[in-house]
Design a protein around this motif. Structure first.
Motif, PDB file in Angstrom:
ATOM      1  N   SER A  28       2.987   2.401   1.320  1.00 56.89           N
ATOM      2  CA  SER A  28       1.552   2.615   1.550  1.00 56.89           C
ATOM      3  C   SER A  28       1.034   1.497   2.451  1.00 56.89           C
ATOM      4  O   SER A  28       1.724   0.486   2.671  1.00 56.89           O
ATOM      5  CB  SER A  28       0.798   2.587   0.216  1.00 56.89           C
ATOM      6  OG  SER A  28       0.784   1.266  -0.303  1.00 56.89           O
ATOM      7  N   ASP A  29      -0.179   1.642   2.940  1.00 61.16           N
ATOM      8  CA  ASP A  29      -0.735   0.600   3.805  1.00 61.16           C
ATOM      9  C   ASP A  29      -0.847  -0.738   3.070  1.00 61.16           C
ATOM     10  O   ASP A  29      -0.568  -1.790   3.632  1.00 61.16           O
ATOM     11  CB  ASP A  29      -2.070   1.016   4.420  1.00 61.16           C
ATOM     12  CG  ASP A  29      -3.143   1.375   3.403  1.00 61.16           C
ATOM     13  OD1 ASP A  29      -2.866   1.451   2.192  1.00 61.16           O
ATOM     14  OD2 ASP A  29      -4.296   1.587   3.837  1.00 61.16           O
ATOM     15  N   ARG A  30      -1.205  -0.740   1.793  1.00 62.31           N
ATOM     16  CA  ARG A  30      -1.310  -1.985   1.016  1.00 62.31           C
ATOM     17  C   ARG A  30       0.058  -2.634   0.814  1.00 62.31           C
ATOM     18  O   ARG A  30       0.184  -3.856   0.831  1.00 62.31           O
ATOM     19  CB  ARG A  30      -1.958  -1.722  -0.348  1.00 62.31           C
ATOM     20  CG  ARG A  30      -3.360  -1.177  -0.294  1.00 62.31           C
ATOM     21  CD  ARG A  30      -4.375  -2.188   0.070  1.00 62.31           C
ATOM     22  NE  ARG A  30      -4.691  -2.977  -1.123  1.00 62.31           N
ATOM     23  CZ  ARG A  30      -5.576  -3.939  -1.137  1.00 62.31           C
ATOM     24  NH1 ARG A  30      -6.226  -4.248  -0.066  1.00 62.31           N
ATOM     25  NH2 ARG A  30      -5.825  -4.601  -2.238  1.00 62.31           N
ATOM     26  N   GLU A  31       1.081  -1.805   0.612  1.00 65.48           N
ATOM     27  CA  GLU A  31       2.439  -2.348   0.460  1.00 65.48           C
ATOM     28  C   GLU A  31       2.911  -2.965   1.779  1.00 65.48           C
ATOM     29  O   GLU A  31       3.543  -4.032   1.782  1.00 65.48           O
ATOM     30  CB  GLU A  31       3.381  -1.249  -0.028  1.00 65.48           C
ATOM     31  CG  GLU A  31       3.059  -0.819  -1.447  1.00 65.48           C
ATOM     32  CD  GLU A  31       3.584   0.550  -1.840  1.00 65.48           C
ATOM     33  OE1 GLU A  31       3.385   0.939  -3.003  1.00 65.48           O
ATOM     34  OE2 GLU A  31       4.178   1.258  -0.977  1.00 65.48           O
ATOM     35  N   TRP A  32       2.588  -2.311   2.903  1.00 64.45           N
ATOM     36  CA  TRP A  32       2.900  -2.893   4.214  1.00 64.45           C
ATOM     37  C   TRP A  32       2.174  -4.218   4.390  1.00 64.45           C
ATOM     38  O   TRP A  32       2.758  -5.202   4.880  1.00 64.45           O
ATOM     39  CB  TRP A  32       2.515  -1.942   5.350  1.00 64.45           C
ATOM     40  CG  TRP A  32       3.566  -0.944   5.701  1.00 64.45           C
ATOM     41  CD1 TRP A  32       3.503   0.407   5.513  1.00 64.45           C
ATOM     42  CD2 TRP A  32       4.829  -1.207   6.320  1.00 64.45           C
ATOM     43  NE1 TRP A  32       4.648   0.999   5.975  1.00 64.45           N
ATOM     44  CE2 TRP A  32       5.482   0.032   6.475  1.00 64.45           C
ATOM     45  CE3 TRP A  32       5.471  -2.353   6.747  1.00 64.45           C
ATOM     46  CZ2 TRP A  32       6.749   0.154   7.046  1.00 64.45           C
ATOM     47  CZ3 TRP A  32       6.733  -2.249   7.311  1.00 64.45           C
ATOM     48  CH2 TRP A  32       7.356  -1.014   7.458  1.00 64.45           C
ATOM     49  N   MET A  33       0.893  -4.265   4.010  1.00 64.98           N
ATOM     50  CA  MET A  33       0.121  -5.507   4.140  1.00 64.98           C
ATOM     51  C   MET A  33       0.774  -6.628   3.331  1.00 64.98           C
ATOM     52  O   MET A  33       0.882  -7.764   3.810  1.00 64.98           O
ATOM     53  CB  MET A  33      -1.316  -5.288   3.672  1.00 64.98           C
ATOM     54  CG  MET A  33      -2.143  -4.445   4.618  1.00 64.98           C
ATOM     55  SD  MET A  33      -3.749  -3.966   3.925  1.00 64.98           S
ATOM     56  CE  MET A  33      -4.593  -5.532   3.900  1.00 64.98           C
ATOM     57  N   ALA A  34       1.210  -6.314   2.126  1.00 67.35           N
ATOM     58  CA  ALA A  34       1.843  -7.312   1.270  1.00 67.35           C
ATOM     59  C   ALA A  34       3.163  -7.782   1.867  1.00 67.35           C
ATOM     60  O   ALA A  34       3.443  -8.989   1.907  1.00 67.35           O
ATOM     61  CB  ALA A  34       2.064  -6.734  -0.132  1.00 67.35           C
ATOM     62  N   GLN A  64       1.611  -5.046  -9.269  1.00 70.12           N
ATOM     63  CA  GLN A  64       2.091  -3.662  -9.148  1.00 70.12           C
ATOM     64  C   GLN A  64       2.671  -3.412  -7.757  1.00 70.12           C
ATOM     65  O   GLN A  64       3.706  -2.752  -7.620  1.00 70.12           O
ATOM     66  CB  GLN A  64       0.958  -2.678  -9.429  1.00 70.12           C
ATOM     67  CG  GLN A  64       0.535  -2.659 -10.878  1.00 70.12           C
ATOM     68  CD  GLN A  64      -0.706  -1.806 -11.117  1.00 70.12           C
ATOM     69  OE1 GLN A  64      -1.340  -1.315 -10.193  1.00 70.12           O
ATOM     70  NE2 GLN A  64      -1.053  -1.651 -12.391  1.00 70.12           N
ATOM     71  N   ILE A  65       2.034  -3.950  -6.733  1.00 62.54           N
ATOM     72  CA  ILE A  65       2.542  -3.808  -5.371  1.00 62.54           C
ATOM     73  C   ILE A  65       3.877  -4.527  -5.242  1.00 62.54           C
ATOM     74  O   ILE A  65       4.832  -3.995  -4.659  1.00 62.54           O
ATOM     75  CB  ILE A  65       1.512  -4.335  -4.345  1.00 62.54           C
ATOM     76  CG1 ILE A  65       0.297  -3.404  -4.315  1.00 62.54           C
ATOM     77  CG2 ILE A  65       2.134  -4.467  -2.960  1.00 62.54           C
ATOM     78  CD1 ILE A  65      -0.886  -3.939  -3.531  1.00 62.54           C
ATOM     79  N   VAL A  66       3.973  -5.715  -5.796  1.00 62.01           N
ATOM     80  CA  VAL A  66       5.229  -6.473  -5.766  1.00 62.01           C
ATOM     81  C   VAL A  66       6.325  -5.692  -6.485  1.00 62.01           C
ATOM     82  O   VAL A  66       7.470  -5.639  -6.018  1.00 62.01           O
ATOM     83  CB  VAL A  66       5.061  -7.878  -6.370  1.00 62.01           C
ATOM     84  CG1 VAL A  66       6.405  -8.551  -6.582  1.00 62.01           C
ATOM     85  CG2 VAL A  66       4.163  -8.729  -5.488  1.00 62.01           C
ATOM     86  N   ALA A  67       5.998  -5.069  -7.599  1.00 62.07           N
ATOM     87  CA  ALA A  67       6.988  -4.283  -8.347  1.00 62.07           C
ATOM     88  C   ALA A  67       7.548  -3.150  -7.486  1.00 62.07           C
ATOM     89  O   ALA A  67       8.754  -2.896  -7.491  1.00 62.07           O
ATOM     90  CB  ALA A  67       6.377  -3.738  -9.635  1.00 62.07           C
ATOM     91  N   VAL A  68       6.673  -2.480  -6.733  1.00 59.16           N
ATOM     92  CA  VAL A  68       7.127  -1.410  -5.831  1.00 59.16           C
ATOM     93  C   VAL A  68       8.062  -1.988  -4.774  1.00 59.16           C
ATOM     94  O   VAL A  68       9.146  -1.448  -4.521  1.00 59.16           O
ATOM     95  CB  VAL A  68       5.928  -0.696  -5.165  1.00 59.16           C
ATOM     96  CG1 VAL A  68       6.388   0.226  -4.043  1.00 59.16           C
ATOM     97  CG2 VAL A  68       5.119   0.082  -6.195  1.00 59.16           C
ATOM     98  N   LEU A  69       7.658  -3.089  -4.165  1.00 57.65           N
ATOM     99  CA  LEU A  69       8.485  -3.717  -3.118  1.00 57.65           C
ATOM    100  C   LEU A  69       9.810  -4.204  -3.685  1.00 57.65           C
ATOM    101  O   LEU A  69      10.861  -4.079  -3.044  1.00 57.65           O
ATOM    102  CB  LEU A  69       7.727  -4.871  -2.460  1.00 57.65           C
ATOM    103  CG  LEU A  69       6.453  -4.509  -1.704  1.00 57.65           C
ATOM    104  CD1 LEU A  69       5.744  -5.765  -1.204  1.00 57.65           C
ATOM    105  CD2 LEU A  69       6.747  -3.557  -0.558  1.00 57.65           C
ATOM    106  N   GLN A  70       9.759  -4.702  -4.899  1.00 54.37           N
ATOM    107  CA  GLN A  70      10.973  -5.184  -5.556  1.00 54.37           C
ATOM    108  C   GLN A  70      11.902  -4.010  -5.888  1.00 54.37           C
ATOM    109  O   GLN A  70      13.112  -4.094  -5.649  1.00 54.37           O
ATOM    110  CB  GLN A  70      10.595  -5.951  -6.819  1.00 54.37           C
ATOM    111  CG  GLN A  70      11.717  -6.768  -7.393  1.00 54.37           C
ATOM    112  CD  GLN A  70      11.240  -7.673  -8.514  1.00 54.37           C
ATOM    113  OE1 GLN A  70      10.076  -7.635  -8.934  1.00 54.37           O
ATOM    114  NE2 GLN A  70      12.140  -8.485  -9.023  1.00 54.37           N
ATOM    115  N   ASN A  71      11.356  -2.917  -6.412  1.00 50.40           N
ATOM    116  CA  ASN A  71      12.169  -1.737  -6.732  1.00 50.40           C
ATOM    117  C   ASN A  71      12.821  -1.132  -5.502  1.00 50.40           C
ATOM    118  O   ASN A  71      13.891  -0.530  -5.597  1.00 50.40           O
ATOM    119  CB  ASN A  71      11.325  -0.674  -7.442  1.00 50.40           C
ATOM    120  CG  ASN A  71      10.960  -1.080  -8.855  1.00 50.40           C
ATOM    121  OD1 ASN A  71      11.610  -1.939  -9.454  1.00 50.40           O
ATOM    122  ND2 ASN A  71       9.896  -0.500  -9.382  1.00 50.40           N
TER     123      ASN A  71
END
Length: 190
Positions: A28-34, A64-71
């Protein structure tokens, strides 16, 4: 006023490269930003708290965003070298590879294609606008060590070094261009 409205519309159109619905390349755009932030953050700012500050969200949402990136194997959590009670969020090789396909790269490439004076003027103008917005909203955004009031330079020749007065830690030359959420601009700017 008419030109200001036209400029706003152009900025909104350019935002389509980093603000979007759904997913691009699985994020998602927020995950890209992170992911972008963590790839450019210095060692003091690769924490869940600093990421939450950067994303203007709470720590729970950032986690939660970090968890997605980590997974997805794009980020790993490591014990912080600075504080053993904390963790550092580090972009993996897979994350670095994905950043090569970052949707914002198309906008970056168009900016790179500008003549150097045009790029400098665009950067400086946008910086003044954003500083004005930050002051009005009493917000602060990350900046780079080389422009921070906490940076101290001392010594000469082989003894030449940089230090962060806030953290009382040495700063490597390669860290000078990395983002820091504790940034305070010189002369009250930033």
């Amino acid at each position: 006023m008419r030109m200001a409205i036209e400029i706003l519309q152009l900025l909104v159109q350019s935002a389509d490269s980093w603000l979007f619905e759904g997913n691009r390349s699985g994020l998602s755009d927020r995950e890209w930003m992170a992911l972008r932030f963590l790839a450019r953050a210095n060692r003091f700012s690769r924490t869940p708290t600093a990421l939450a500050s950067f994303l203007s969200t709470n720590r729970s949402a950032a986690s939660q965003i970090v968890a997605v990136l980590q997974n997805k194997g794009l980020v790993v959590r490591k014990p912080s070298a600075e504080d053993k009670r904390s963790i550092a969020l580090c972009v993996t090789g897979e994350g670095e590879t994905l950043l090569e396909r970052d949707p914002i790269n198309a906008l970056r490439d168009q900016i790179v294609a500008l003549e150097v004076p045009d790029r400098s003027q665009l950067r400086d103008t946008l910086r003044r606008v954003l500083i004005g917005l930050d002051v009005a909203e009493r917000r602060y955004h990350p900046g780079v060590c080389s422009q921070c009031m906490f940076l101290v330079e001392s010594g000469e020749g082989k003894d030449h070094h940089f230090k962060c007065r806030l953290f009382r830690k040495s700063i490597d030359q390669k860290e000078m261009t990395l983002l820091c959420t504790y940034f305070e601009g010189r002369s009250g700017k930033g």
